[in-house]
Write an enzyme that holds these catalytic residues in place. Structure first.
Site, PDB file in Angstrom:
ATOM      1  N   GLU A 445      21.237 -16.723  15.352  1.00  0.00           N
ATOM      2  CA  GLU A 445      20.315 -17.823  15.062  1.00  0.00           C
ATOM      3  C   GLU A 445      20.916 -18.790  14.043  1.00  0.00           C
ATOM      4  O   GLU A 445      20.228 -19.235  13.117  1.00  0.00           O
ATOM      5  CB  GLU A 445      18.973 -17.277  14.566  1.00  0.00           C
ATOM      6  CG  GLU A 445      18.308 -16.366  15.570  1.00  0.00           C
ATOM      7  CD  GLU A 445      16.885 -15.974  15.218  1.00  0.00           C
ATOM      8  OE1 GLU A 445      16.418 -16.311  14.102  1.00  0.00           O
ATOM      9  OE2 GLU A 445      16.218 -15.364  16.065  1.00  0.00           O
ATOM     10  N   GLU A 520      17.676 -10.276  20.787  1.00  0.00           N
ATOM     11  CA  GLU A 520      16.647  -9.857  19.833  1.00  0.00           C
ATOM     12  C   GLU A 520      15.304  -9.996  20.528  1.00  0.00           C
ATOM     13  O   GLU A 520      15.009 -11.044  21.092  1.00  0.00           O
ATOM     14  CB  GLU A 520      16.713 -10.754  18.601  1.00  0.00           C
ATOM     15  CG  GLU A 520      16.315 -10.047  17.336  1.00  0.00           C
ATOM     16  CD  GLU A 520      16.573 -10.909  16.118  1.00  0.00           C
ATOM     17  OE1 GLU A 520      17.750 -11.215  15.846  1.00  0.00           O
ATOM     18  OE2 GLU A 520      15.604 -11.274  15.447  1.00  0.00           O
TER      19      GLU A 520
END
Ligand code: GAL
Length: 852
Positions: A445, A520
């Protein structure tokens, strides 16, 4: 049992005639890498400057602590690995995101040591597996180097300033004041340190690269590229040879199965040479997650017939194939990734690495059906990969949480420009022989995930260093990253949470052939043993009905449905396997939470307001609620939801909640059953409450949502394909009457590292664990051991992790015990509590190395 190789007749004969240098001691080695390695963990001195545990400051004297004559007599004596912050205290005003622990400070370590004169022609190195953070090192007052990234492993050459036969002082300065983190990073020399001695001509640090390009049932080709370093002042002619052994238990060489042809290598003074060699293993035993067969390569450099260096590498014979339409294939067979993300702390032990604690964690995950680990969001301790190789886990090995743009003020962005290449190369060179490592991840991210050039630059570095595994990156803006084309530099697309547009990307010509993985998923939150009705949150705890999640997350079931809808996904990595220190969502107020909605301003605004509100309330929460398993290592209900789905052939059923609801007599208490069966019938006090069945791909739990509570017995009988499959029973318990202790090990070693994990159960007189019982427990220990940590899994507890007393949390607590080094006998651990019968457990201590 450890298997030691008997010297066979041929070896013995060759030994006698002196042309064979393989000695018995080499059937076992301490760790991968150069053979002459010793632990450098014991006998360090430590002193803390800058920010102190209580928030005060202690001034750091400048330019003197590294000097050999500096007076360190009153410093604290410690052995590594060492996390200086886990002793706390927890302080309410500190950030929940980093565990409310006082980890910021300046830590100095000094070690006095002697290297014998007999070694003066050798090269002497010190290998750090990891030091948090900004490590600077001096030997005898001379600066020898720095390695700022706290998750990287690195080597320093001590030779230039070493005084043989005399006392040397190695001084290490660490600084966590200039480091920020979204989770508890720990502080200190928290991984192992090694002293390595080699001849001037030796295999370089992480100097072998083993690959298995051709595999069939009859044979496997093993390529071994060896970097030979000549640090002498003259050219040398060497012979390079690698023998390949089947791995025995521990680091033992079981049976030689192949050898390379001797390679003659001439190296100029002061140079390195990379030599390509190969060997063939007949009838190879492949590495996979069920049969994690490993091989060890023993590489030797010979000069004038004498061994100049021996170097050990581990590898596995296995093939990896990632497809866009048929998932991930291990040795040609599809394996769905049933993974968990995990941070590096070990709960109450902090970040100080301990292989015994890690093994316990991995065993719990394995029993749940987890087959893959994501080292979020940094390179792991080497022990994690060694255990993953040995136990059969696939590993997503990850480098960074940030690139050029930070998430916090002092993130990796401060280091990125000067260090990203060195850190990436260090990770890949250290880890690329491990069969468990199957994907390299360049980030998580990251703020610059739409940066096309940077993504390509990082992916290129990885491919240059290892082209046998794919490169991925965890995107929380997967649409943006694909739209601009940044993701085109990857081999596997990593999607965190946002799968909404996946079908259209599967049709996009740029990505149609790119495999996708849930890097994730879920981020469900819960507190073990807590159940709320009509709400999810209460008293800084979260209901265990396994439905609560942050705005970007979803329940495990929802993710299973997504996976079923997108059958080409390689699988998922759940956030997270274990609770970890820090990031106590939904009771955290860290602004980085907003990054989860980077493309949705209205959701960002809504969350911003919630975070502001949260800050006013100052929650005590100091560890996460994300874990499938709590911080103490006790499975939450969710464990069984994953087990039911991930181990469909393992007969199991699990009922929730508990059945002690005095205040809810005649009120509704919904009951959920997690089972690997496809149907189940629930009974309350012998009366059927009906049979429920799962619809394939849609239902992952069975729900009886209008059960009217009456005390007694709740029983489920689960069925699979109409046959009885598994049962579970939950009973209303009596009052707490006694404590019962169980230990995860039958015996432990006295090697000074092996640990026993003891669970304390608060039980009624029938031996049923009493939910919602939280008495204060007192622990005692007799015999050759010590209690090194205690916990209960309560994310809001401020009781010290080193305290010998602890409140039980929902009927359970944990005691971690270590045997004193070199001592043997029986350790007796007793737990006491007012008005309850005490409980006791005996742990025999065995001499010698650990055997599992
Ligand atoms: C993700 C992030 C993780 C963790 C998680 C919590 O966005 O990558 O590090 O913060 O959210 O749900």
């Amino acid at each position: 049992m450890k298997i030691r190789l008997p010297i066979c007749f041929l070896q013995l004969t060759l030994l006698i005639i002196g042309c064979y240098n393989f000695s018995l001691s080499q059937t076992h080695f301490t760790r991968l890498g150069n053979a002459d390695v010793r632990s450098f963990d014991e006998g360090w001195l430590f002193s803390r400057y800058g920010l102190q545990a209580d928030g005060s400051r202690r001034e750091e004297p400048q330019n003197v602590i590294e000097q050999p004559g500096y007076n360190d007599k009153n410093w604290q004596r410690i052995d590594l690995p060492h996390d200086w912050a886990i002793t706390g205290p927890f302080r309410i005003e500190l950030a929940g995101e980093t565990g409310k622990l006082p980890w910021k400070g300046i830590g100095w370590y000094r070690k006095h040591f002697v290297v014998p004169v007999a070694d003066q022609n050798k090269r002497i190195f010190v290998d750090f597996d990891g030091a948090m953070a900004y490590a600077q090192l001096w030997l005898n007052g001379k600066f020898i180097g720095t390695w700022p990234y706290g998750y990287a492993s690195f080597r320093m050459d001590l030779t230039p300033y070493l005084q043989f036969g005399k006392e040397n002082i190695l001084a290490v300065r660490l600084d966590t004041e200039n480091w920020d983190s979204r989770w508890y990073p720990g502080a200190g020399i928290y991984r192992h340190v090694w002293l390595v001695k080699t001849n001037a001509v030796h295999v370089d640090h992480w100097g072998t690269y083993v690959t298995t390009p051709k595999i069939n049932p009859q044979s496997a080709t093993v390529n071994i590229a060896v970097t030979v370093s000549n640090q002498s002042n003259k050219p040398v002619k060497t012979i390079l040879r690698t023998r390949i052994f089947q791995a025995g238990i521990g680091n033992t060489l079981k049976r030689q199965v192949a050898t390379t042809k001797d390679a003659v290598v001439n190296i100029k003074a002061g140079e390195n040479s990379i030599v390509q060699t190969n060997a063939t293993i007949a009838n190879p035993k492949c590495w996979d997650i069920e049969n994690p067969n490993r091989y060890f390569a023993q590489t030797q450099i010979l000069i004038n017939g004498k061994i100049a260096d021996t170097y050990y590498s581990t590898f596995g014979v296995r093939s990896l194939k990632f497809t866009a339409y048929n998932g991930f294939l291990l040795n040609g067979k599809r394996v769905d990734i049933k993974g968990t993300c995990n941070h590096h702390d070990l709960g109450s032990l902090g970040t100080a690495i301990n292989a015994s604690a890690l093994r316990r964690q991995l065993q719990l995950l394995k029993d749940m059906g987890c087959n893959a680990l994501r080292t979020s969001h940094n390179p792991p301790a080497p022990e994690l990969l060694e255990l993953a190789d040995e136990m059969g886990f696939l590993v997503w090995d990850e480098a960074f949480d940030t690139w050029e743009k930070g998430k916090k003020k002092n993130d990796y962005n401060k280091l990125f420009k000067d260090w990203h290449e060195k850190d990436l190369v260090a990770m890949i060179h250290r880890d690329r022989n491990h069969p468990s490592v199957f994907i390299w991840s360049i980030g998580n991210e990251v703020m610059d995930q739409r940066n096309v050039a940077l993504t390509k630059h990082l992916a290129d570095i990885v491919k240059r260093e290892d082209s046998t595994r794919p490169v991925s990156n965890g995107y929380n803006d997967p649409d943006g990253g694909r739209e601009v084309g940044a993701a085109m530099a990857l081999d596997v697309m990593g999607v965190n949470y946002f799968f909404g547009q996946q079908p259209s990307w599967d049709k996009d010509s740029r990505y149609a052939n790119m495999p996708t993985i849930g890097s994730e998923t879920s981020s469900c939150v819960s507190s073990r043993g807590e159940y709320f009705f009509g709400k999810e949150y209460q008293n800084w705890q979260v209901t265990s009905y396994d439905v609560a999640k942050p705005g970007w997350g979803c329940s495990p079931d929802e993710q299973f449905r997504t996976n079923a809808r997108l059958p080409n996904l390689l699988g998922e990595f759940v956030w997270t396997g274990f609770d970890y220190l820090g990031e106590p969502t939904p009771y955290g107020s860290d602004e980085t939470n907003l990054l989860n909605f980077r493309t949705d301003p209205s959701k960002q605004q809504e969350l911003k307001e919630k975070l502001e509100e949260m800050r006013k309330n100052n929650p005590p929460s100091r560890s996460s609620y994300f874990g499938i398993i709590d911080l103490a290592g006790f499975p939450k209900d969710r464990y069984y939801l994953y087990q039911a789905h991930w181990r469909p052939n393992f007969p199991m059923a699990h009922i929730l909640p508990h059945w002690n609801w005095k205040e809810r007599i005649d009120s509704i208490v919904p009951v959920n059953v997690y089972t690997s069966g496809n149907e189940a019938e629930l009974f309350l006090n012998g009366k059927s409450l009906g049979r429920r069945s799962k619809k394939e791909g849609r239902d992952f739990r069975l729900v009886w949502d209008s059960v009217v509570y009456t005390p007694g017995e709740l029983k489920v009988i689960a069925y699979k394909n109409c046959k009885q499959w598994a049962t579970d029973v939950v009973k209303t318990t009596g009052e707490a009457a006694k404590l019962t202790l169980t230990c995860n090990r039958k015996e432990i070693s006295n090697d000074g590292r092996d640990l026993a994990f003891i669970t304390v159960f608060v039980q009624d007189k029938e031996g049923l664990t009493v939910p919602r019982s939280n008495p204060l427990l007192q622990f005692e220990i007799e015999g050759p051991g010590e209690i090194i940590a205690t916990d209960n899994g309560d994310a809001t507890s401020f009781e010290s992790f080193q305290s010998k007393q602890k409140h039980a949390f929902n009927g359970m607590a944990l005691i971690v015990v270590k045997a004193n080094k070199g001592m043997s006998g029986n350790i007796i651990v007793t737990a006491n509590a007012k008005l309850l019968n005490s409980g006791q457990v005996v742990i025999p201590v065995r001499s010698g190395e650990k055997e599992e």
